[in-house]
Design a protein around this motif. Structure first.
Motif, PDB file in Angstrom:
ATOM      1  N   ILE A 257      -1.527  37.877 -28.104  1.00 16.16           N
ATOM      2  CA  ILE A 257      -0.081  37.689 -27.966  1.00 16.16           C
ATOM      3  C   ILE A 257       0.264  37.230 -26.549  1.00 16.16           C
ATOM      4  O   ILE A 257       1.095  36.344 -26.353  1.00 16.16           O
ATOM      5  CB  ILE A 257       0.663  38.993 -28.320  1.00 16.16           C
ATOM      6  N   THR A 258      -0.406  37.799 -25.559  1.00 15.09           N
ATOM      7  CA  THR A 258      -0.089  37.493 -24.160  1.00 15.09           C
ATOM      8  C   THR A 258      -0.383  36.048 -23.821  1.00 15.09           C
ATOM      9  O   THR A 258       0.472  35.337 -23.273  1.00 15.09           O
ATOM     10  CB  THR A 258      -0.883  38.417 -23.215  1.00 15.09           C
TER      11      THR A 258
ATOM     12  N   SER B 237       2.548  33.198 -23.302  1.00 13.38           N
ATOM     13  CA  SER B 237       2.656  32.658 -21.945  1.00 13.38           C
ATOM     14  C   SER B 237       2.473  31.151 -21.928  1.00 13.38           C
ATOM     15  O   SER B 237       3.240  30.417 -21.280  1.00 13.38           O
ATOM     16  CB  SER B 237       1.610  33.320 -21.032  1.00 13.38           C
ATOM     17  N   LEU B 238       1.463  30.677 -22.650  1.00 15.46           N
ATOM     18  CA  LEU B 238       1.199  29.240 -22.666  1.00 15.46           C
ATOM     19  C   LEU B 238       2.327  28.469 -23.347  1.00 15.46           C
ATOM     20  O   LEU B 238       2.760  27.412 -22.858  1.00 15.46           O
ATOM     21  CB  LEU B 238      -0.135  28.967 -23.380  1.00 15.46           C
TER      22      LEU B 238
ATOM     23  N   ASP C 128       7.044  24.831 -22.939  1.00 12.97           N
ATOM     24  CA  ASP C 128       8.408  24.531 -23.355  1.00 12.97           C
ATOM     25  C   ASP C 128       9.377  24.446 -22.180  1.00 12.97           C
ATOM     26  O   ASP C 128      10.304  23.642 -22.182  1.00 12.97           O
ATOM     27  CB  ASP C 128       8.902  25.586 -24.350  1.00 12.97           C
ATOM     28  N   LYS C 129       9.180  25.298 -21.181  1.00  7.42           N
ATOM     29  CA  LYS C 129      10.124  25.373 -20.069  1.00  7.42           C
ATOM     30  C   LYS C 129       9.652  24.618 -18.826  1.00  7.42           C
ATOM     31  O   LYS C 129      10.384  24.534 -17.835  1.00  7.42           O
ATOM     32  CB  LYS C 129      10.381  26.839 -19.693  1.00  7.42           C
TER      33      LYS C 129
ATOM     34  N   LEU D 273      -4.025  31.867 -18.461  1.00  9.85           N
ATOM     35  CA  LEU D 273      -5.431  31.599 -18.173  1.00  9.85           C
ATOM     36  C   LEU D 273      -6.251  32.886 -18.127  1.00  9.85           C
ATOM     37  O   LEU D 273      -7.321  32.987 -18.750  1.00  9.85           O
ATOM     38  CB  LEU D 273      -5.541  30.856 -16.837  1.00  9.85           C
ATOM     39  N   ILE D 274      -5.753  33.880 -17.407  1.00  6.02           N
ATOM     40  CA  ILE D 274      -6.507  35.134 -17.268  1.00  6.02           C
ATOM     41  C   ILE D 274      -6.602  35.872 -18.600  1.00  6.02           C
ATOM     42  O   ILE D 274      -7.676  36.350 -18.991  1.00  6.02           O
ATOM     43  CB  ILE D 274      -5.842  36.030 -16.197  1.00  6.02           C
TER      44      ILE D 274
END
Length: 528
Positions: free
Chosen positions: A225-226, A230-231, A236-237, A257-258
């Motif tokens: 989910i993280t 995040s990606l 989108d923004k 990435l992490i």
């Protein structure tokens, strides 16, 4: 001396035999019900695209905020798809499939009655999450309903509905929005879902899959989910926040990435992973999944840009822009059943290659668009694109599922569909960002000489004022409009041309796979 006789008692229990294939009218009715559930889900990935301006206006928010209606659905859908394999073993594929359909119906109703954007977004997140199991389970259920030798036919029927959904979405969404209310783009799911759930339960309730009580991989789910969230938010923004000059985008990028790196390590070492990444050790799954995911990302990104360009720069109504994309379904629907007969006697890799070449030709044709283009020249490449669409899903899905044991088909279908749906969302974001970047670049080049210090430019403006009887302000506004339109056209042509190149470049991915036994049907199709 009696010790050898005790060996059979300690042997692992033989898994129960799968139920026999369905026959006659029951098979037809079951196929229709499962197909409708698939169509309902796939339709909702694109039906809101052309309604965003109307939804935004009615809810009192900007169009940029309104686009989250699409984004949150895609992100929630992508996250929940890989859970299909684990949920199937915990609940059973029939109960999970029917439950997901009914939950989708409830979510659609909540979307339709939403009075504010935050409530609509929550309903769309719920809708995307419960929709996750529908596509992979529909594949598994159909494969289990047909004889092994008819597995390609089952995949062809599934592909027909999966193909038509994104195509019909913009046209249907535009017509409903213009003729009724945007709420009805969600309400139409209610009768369809109730019918599909009722018929599916009636036919399949005695054909439930075995259930195993597996522990849930909480850490893997949290990491999934993280990094996905995040990606997706970063993509989108990014344009609005000026990409990595914004601390918010930097934080989102580092987080993605992490968490993705930890996700890979955890899932490859976890005994009961939420996503079985070990499936990528199989050559057919690896090559087929990457190929179908990249191709779908390019295809879906362009599918979103085309009606947007027509509405913004060609003054097409939303329903008209949707109708221009509708002919894509003509050949896709007509040829899909043919694929069910041709594929068992053919090499699936050859057919998939022909599909990618066909896509490349269509996108190259579009790269020659001009701003004075008429409707027929917009429709022609869209009509022809239905041919590679018909050759696309079935052989690649057949390659991906080839050789999978029965208990791995839901997990394999779930993971490959996660990659495809997620790449569709990423492809949409990248295509939109790149179109904007190329438009800005072409605008700068076209206006290099547009300066009040340039006598030739001033002379041209004077001629425009005289010829069209305009004042200086109107003449400059006309010039700016013309340049903007031309720059957007040139930028879109660049996207189309690069898309054609990408389809050619990913063809080798198809050929790292092994030919499937039986000409392309999954060896374990239906698990018979």
């Amino acid at each position: 001396m009696s010790q050898p006789n005790a060996a059979p008692a300690s042997a692992p229990p033989t898994p129960p035999s799968p139920p026999p294939p369905l026959e006659g009218g029951k098979l037809v009715l079951a196929t229709i019900a499962v197909a409708l559930a698939t169509f309902m889900n796939v339709l909702d990935t694109s039906i809101a695209n052309v309604a965003i301006p109307t939804i935004s206006g009615n809810l009192g928010v900007s169009v940029d905020e309104g686009t989250w209606v699409i984004t949150v659905f895609a992100a929630a859908n992508a996250v929940s798809i890989p859970l299909t394999g684990w949920l199937t073993q915990r609940i059973g594929q029939v109960k999970l499939f029917v439950g997901a359909i009914l939950a989708f119906v409830v979510a659609s109703w909540l979307c339709g009655i939403a009075p504010t954007l935050p409530i609509l977004l929550l309903a769309r997140i719920f809708q995307g999450a419960v929709a996750g199991p529908l596509i992979p389970l529909s594949q598994a259920i159909l494969l289990g309903s047909y004889p092994k030798e008819k597995s390609s036919t089952a995949l062809a029927l599934w592909a027909m509905t999966a193909t038509v959904g994104p195509i019909a979405g913009p046209a249907l969404g535009g017509w409903i929005t213009d003729s009724y209310s945007w709420s009805w783009i969600f309400y139409i799911n209610i009768p369809v879902g109730i019918f599909a759930a009722g018929v599916t339960w009636m036919i399949y309730r005695t054909r439930e899959s075995p259930i195993r009580k597996l522990p849930i991989d909480v850490v893997g789910l949290a990491l999934l989910i993280t990094w996905v969230a995040s990606l997706q938010v970063m993509l989108d923004k990014g344009k609005d926040l000026d990409w990595f000059s914004s601390p918010v985008i930097v934080i989102l990028g580092v987080t993605a990435l992490i968490s993705f790196a930890f996700f890979l390590v955890w899932e490859l070492t976890e005994e009961n992973p939420i996503v079985d990444l070990r499936l990528f050790q199989q050559r057919n799954f690896l090559g087929g999944t990457i190929a179908i995911s990249v191709a779908y990302g390019v295809f879906f990104g362009n599918l979103v840009l085309l009606p947007q360009w027509m509405q913004e720069y060609l003054n097409y109504r939303s329903v008209d822009a949707g109708l221009v994309t509708a002919p894509l379904g003509v050949f896709a629907v007509l040829l899909a059943p043919v694929m069910g007969r041709v594929l068992p006697r053919s090499d699936a890799r050859v057919i998939a290659t022909l599909a990618f070449v066909g896509f490349a030709i269509v996108f190259y044709m579009r790269s020659k668009y001009v701003i004075e283009i008429d409707t027929w020249h917009l429709v022609l490449p869209t009509l022809l694109q239905g041919i590679p669409m018909a050759l696309f899903f079935v052989p690649l899905t057949s390659i991906i599922l080839s050789g999978q044991p029965p208990n791995k088909i839901p997990a394999a279908a779930g993971l490959s569909n996660f990659a495809r749906v997620f790449c569709g969302a990423v492809g949409t974001s990248i295509a939109g960002n790149e179109w904007n970047n190329r438009t800005v670049l072409h605008h700068a080049r076209l206006t290099e000489q547009a300066s009040i210090n340039n006598p030739l430019f001033n002379q041209q403006m004077d001629a425009t004022q005289t010829l069209l009887h305009l004042n200086p302000l109107s003449a400059h506004a006309l010039f700016d409009f013309t340049v903007n339109t031309q720059a957007a056209m040139m930028g879109l042509n660049d996207i189309f041309f690069v898309s054609a190149i990408i389809f050619i470049l990913i063809i080798p991915l198809i050929w790292i796979t092994r030919p499937s036994k039986g000409g392309g049907g999954p060896d374990a199709a239906g698990a018979h």
